[in-house]
Design an enzyme around this catalytic site. Structure first.
Site, short mmCIF file in Angstrom:
data_model
loop_
_atom_site.label_atom_id
_atom_site.label_comp_id
_atom_site.label_asym_id
_atom_site.label_seq_id
_atom_site.Cartn_x
_atom_site.Cartn_y
_atom_site.Cartn_z
N LYS A 74 -17.53 -4.59 -3.36
CA LYS A 74 -17.26 -5.89 -3.96
C LYS A 74 -17.75 -7.00 -3.02
O LYS A 74 -18.41 -7.93 -3.43
CB LYS A 74 -15.75 -6.03 -4.21
CG LYS A 74 -15.34 -7.36 -4.76
CD LYS A 74 -13.85 -7.40 -5.02
CE LYS A 74 -13.40 -8.83 -5.27
NZ LYS A 74 -11.96 -8.93 -5.45
N GLU A 86 -18.17 0.18 6.91
CA GLU A 86 -18.39 1.61 6.63
C GLU A 86 -19.49 1.78 5.58
O GLU A 86 -20.39 2.62 5.71
CB GLU A 86 -17.11 2.27 6.10
CG GLU A 86 -15.96 2.36 7.10
CD GLU A 86 -15.06 1.14 7.10
OE1 GLU A 86 -15.52 0.03 6.72
OE2 GLU A 86 -13.89 1.28 7.50
N GLY A 109 -10.27 -4.79 -5.66
CA GLY A 109 -11.00 -3.55 -5.39
C GLY A 109 -10.29 -2.32 -5.94
O GLY A 109 -10.90 -1.46 -6.59
N ARG A 110 -8.98 -2.25 -5.73
CA ARG A 110 -8.24 -1.05 -6.15
C ARG A 110 -8.00 -1.01 -7.66
O ARG A 110 -7.44 -0.06 -8.18
CB ARG A 110 -6.93 -0.94 -5.36
CG ARG A 110 -6.09 -2.20 -5.36
CD ARG A 110 -5.02 -2.15 -4.28
NE ARG A 110 -4.26 -3.39 -4.17
CZ ARG A 110 -4.62 -4.41 -3.41
NH1 ARG A 110 -5.75 -4.37 -2.72
NH2 ARG A 110 -3.86 -5.49 -3.33
N GLU A 157 -1.41 -0.55 -0.97
CA GLU A 157 -2.17 -1.75 -0.61
C GLU A 157 -1.68 -2.95 -1.42
O GLU A 157 -1.77 -4.08 -0.98
CB GLU A 157 -3.68 -1.52 -0.82
CG GLU A 157 -4.53 -2.43 0.06
CD GLU A 157 -6.03 -2.16 -0.03
OE1 GLU A 157 -6.57 -2.12 -1.14
OE2 GLU A 157 -6.66 -2.02 1.03
N HIS A 190 4.58 25.64 -2.40
CA HIS A 190 4.54 26.59 -1.29
C HIS A 190 4.33 25.86 0.03
O HIS A 190 3.90 26.45 1.01
CB HIS A 190 3.44 27.62 -1.53
CG HIS A 190 3.69 28.38 -2.80
ND1 HIS A 190 4.47 29.51 -2.85
CD2 HIS A 190 3.33 28.09 -4.09
CE1 HIS A 190 4.54 29.93 -4.11
NE2 HIS A 190 3.87 29.09 -4.88
N LYS A 202 -9.65 -4.55 11.34
CA LYS A 202 -11.10 -4.78 11.27
C LYS A 202 -11.53 -5.71 12.40
O LYS A 202 -12.52 -5.46 13.09
CB LYS A 202 -11.49 -5.41 9.92
CG LYS A 202 -11.35 -4.49 8.73
CD LYS A 202 -11.87 -5.19 7.48
CE LYS A 202 -11.43 -4.48 6.22
NZ LYS A 202 -11.73 -5.21 5.00
#
Ligand code: F6P
Length: 549
Positions: free
Chosen positions: A207, A213, A268-269, A354, A385, A513
């Site tokens: 965005k 990254e 974004g999410r 977030e 398990h 950041k």
């Protein structure tokens, strides 16, 4: 002191009511009310919710609904749909609902209807997907594409990854889809090992087009492409981007006509419904993508119009508030009993944590109540398990969502019946538990002595009274997956609205950041006068002595 949520009459009523509910056991609640399943069951947009295995009575529900009303939830829901600037710190609306507004009713931002832009972007996706699928758009050696690599992180990664994996049975099988997110170079290295540069298409998803990254991984992809037969001219055939920052994408070297839009009114999410969903559309086709949007749209309509008492996201949000604020839970498990949906916990984790990992209210005042829970989970059955032990006998309360389709895409032998039985037996065991008397009797029936049975029985006691929701749908189709994810998005909003926090910013992630940049200067031996704390300096020294870039 300004009045807060905890000053509302319904809040005090719930605190008092919790004292009555805490000693009650769900076993007895079921025994005393044969209608309990029907009473606490609701469905919408193809999603069915059994919430009868919760520590609630009819009174709890009505008090929670009162809380929602006193906290102005209905007005806040409407504010979202009307495009009000509910993301107050960034002065923007949060309009993921516009991306799936198949009714096309106008939605205005700053006096301009945004629906034409939404439709144009869908059209651009449609064209692109058609050109790739029909092999009109090919790689530099004129071969059709075989692989797409989506490079992005956070919301530009988790949502598309979850949905494309969830809908694997609908893949057109001509394209493999890979995702690269991690700045650990091993991620992109491993992905690139298995693809051919002649037939690989990269989708750069960011965005902001400023995420370290994503940009660093894109640089690696581009040099790999150039080293392996591509050149500056053919880059245009192999690299497209989705971003709200067209200028930076162009400066980075992406051709303008290869850029799909995003808007600052989509978080974004919450963005998988935009062109960030391109990997989904490329794998399942545009019809499938539109069916996904239609499922979400159906959930949006339900959320906007259904009475609070029957409203799926509202009920789920209120249950979370009940456990978090009144019964002391601090986590919530997402347990999909569907192999294809195994990525759901990771997506909901970002969506919820977030959004609602906040500790000041809309006025910037520290909240005097707890907010978003820790979200965790994993593939159902496998977890039985592993970590389910803590759910059954641990000291912590973690309500859980058990999510299961009624029909399997792969009816192998009696697998689905076994899976279903596992899912139901877990919720049943969590609810009813096993008393010491029952545990002892079982041991005696197996032939143990009274002495051994007495010693062992306390270890086999399962307290029960552990809450769960069972969420069902016919099958994991594009439509039901769309509705399911939209349900969680709205649940998160319900909670954020009642807690009076901003669910649409994420300032907390910024500090790491900023600090990361200072540390990177030091690791790369670039000039820096900044003295950091002793621990961080010590760790930097270790890296300088033994590390590699
Ligand atoms: O750092 C968090 C975050 O901002 C998320 O909210 C977002 O989804 C992700 O980074 C990626 O951001 P972008 O799409 O701008 O690269």
């Amino acid at each position: 002191m300004k009045p807060t949520l905890t000053d509302l009459p319904s809040w005090s009523a719930l605190e008092a009511h919790a004292k009555h509910i805490i000693p009650l056991h769900m076993r007895d609640m079921f025994a005393n009310d044969p209608e309990r399943f029907k009473r606490f069951f609701t469905e919408a947009a193809g999603i069915k919710l059994d919430y009868s295995k919760n520590r609630i009575s009819a009174e709890t529900k009505s008090l929670l609904v009162n809380l929602a009303r006193e906290a102005n939830l209905p007005e806040k829901i409407e504010a979202m749909f009307q495009g009000k600037a509910i993301n107050t710190t960034e002065k923007r609306p949060a309009l993921h609902i516009a991306l799936r507004n198949l009714a096309n009713d106008p939605i205005e931002v700053d006096g301009k209807d945004i629906m034409p832009d939404v439709r144009d972007a869908l059209q651009q996706m449609d064209q692109f997907v058609w050109r790739i699928h029909s092999a009109q758009w090919r790689g530099f050696s004129n071969k059709p594409f075989t692989d797409i690599i989506s490079i992005g992180i956070g919301g530009s990664f988790l949502g598309p990854k979850l949905v494309s994996a969830s809908l694997k049975p609908y893949w057109n099988n001509t394209l493999n889809c890979h995702y690269v997110a991690n700045i650990d170079g091993s991620h992109i290295t491993e992905v690139l090992k298995h693809v051919n540069p002649e037939t690989t298409l990269f989708i750069i998803q960011s965005k902001s087009f400023g995420t370290q990254e994503t940009l660093e991984n894109t640089k690696v992809a581009r040099s790999w492409f150039l080293r392996n037969g591509g050149n500056l001219e053919t880059i245009a055939k192999h690299f497209v981007a989705v971003t709200a920052n067209t200028q930076s994408a162009i400066e980075f070297g992406i051709q303008e006509e290869n850029i799909f839009p995003m808007w600052d009114w989509v978080g974004g999410r919450y963005s998988l419904w935009s062109a960030i969903g391109l990997p989904i559309a490329l794998t399942i086709g545009m019809d499938g993508f539109k069916a996904l949007l239609s499922g979400a749209h159906a959930m949006d309509n339900h959320f906007r119009t259904a009475p609070l008492e029957e409203n799926l996201p509202v009920i789920q949000g209120l249950l979370g508030i009940w456990y978090g604020n009144f019964l002391g839970a601090d986590s919530h498990a997402i347990l999909p009993y569907d192999h294809y949906l195994r990525g759901l916990p990771a997506h909901i984790q970002q969506l919820d944590m977030e959004s609602n990992g906040k500790s000041v209210d809309l006025d910037g005042d520290e909240t005097d109540y707890t907010t978003g829970p820790i979200i965790w989970g994993g593939a159902g059955a496998n977890g039985q398990h592993a970590y389910h032990q803590l759910l059954h006998q641990g000291t912590r309360l973690s309500p859980a969502d058990f999510i299961i389709p009624l029909q399997s895409h792969n009816p192998v032998a009696t697998h689905h019946a076994i899976l279903f039985a596992n899912c139901l037996s877990q919720t049943q065991a969590l609810m009813q538990g096993k008393t010491e008397q029952e545990a002892k009797q079982e041991l005696l029936d197996k032939g143990l002595s009274h002495e051994d049975a007495n010693t062992l029985a306390p270890h086999k006691v399962i307290a029960g009274n552990k809450p769960s929701n069972t969420i069902l749908f016919d099958k994991a189709t594009p439509r039901t997956v769309g509705a399911l994810i939209a349900m969680y998005e709205h649940k998160v909003y319900v909670q954020g609205a009642i807690w009076n926090i901003n669910s649409f910013d994420q300032w907390g992630v910024e500090l790491g950041k900023q600090l990361g940049n200072e540390i990177l200067h030091k690791l790369l031996d670039e000039p820096s006068n900044k003295q950091l704390d002793a621990s961080t300096e010590g760790l930097i020294d270790l890296y300088s002595t033994y590390g590699t870039s």
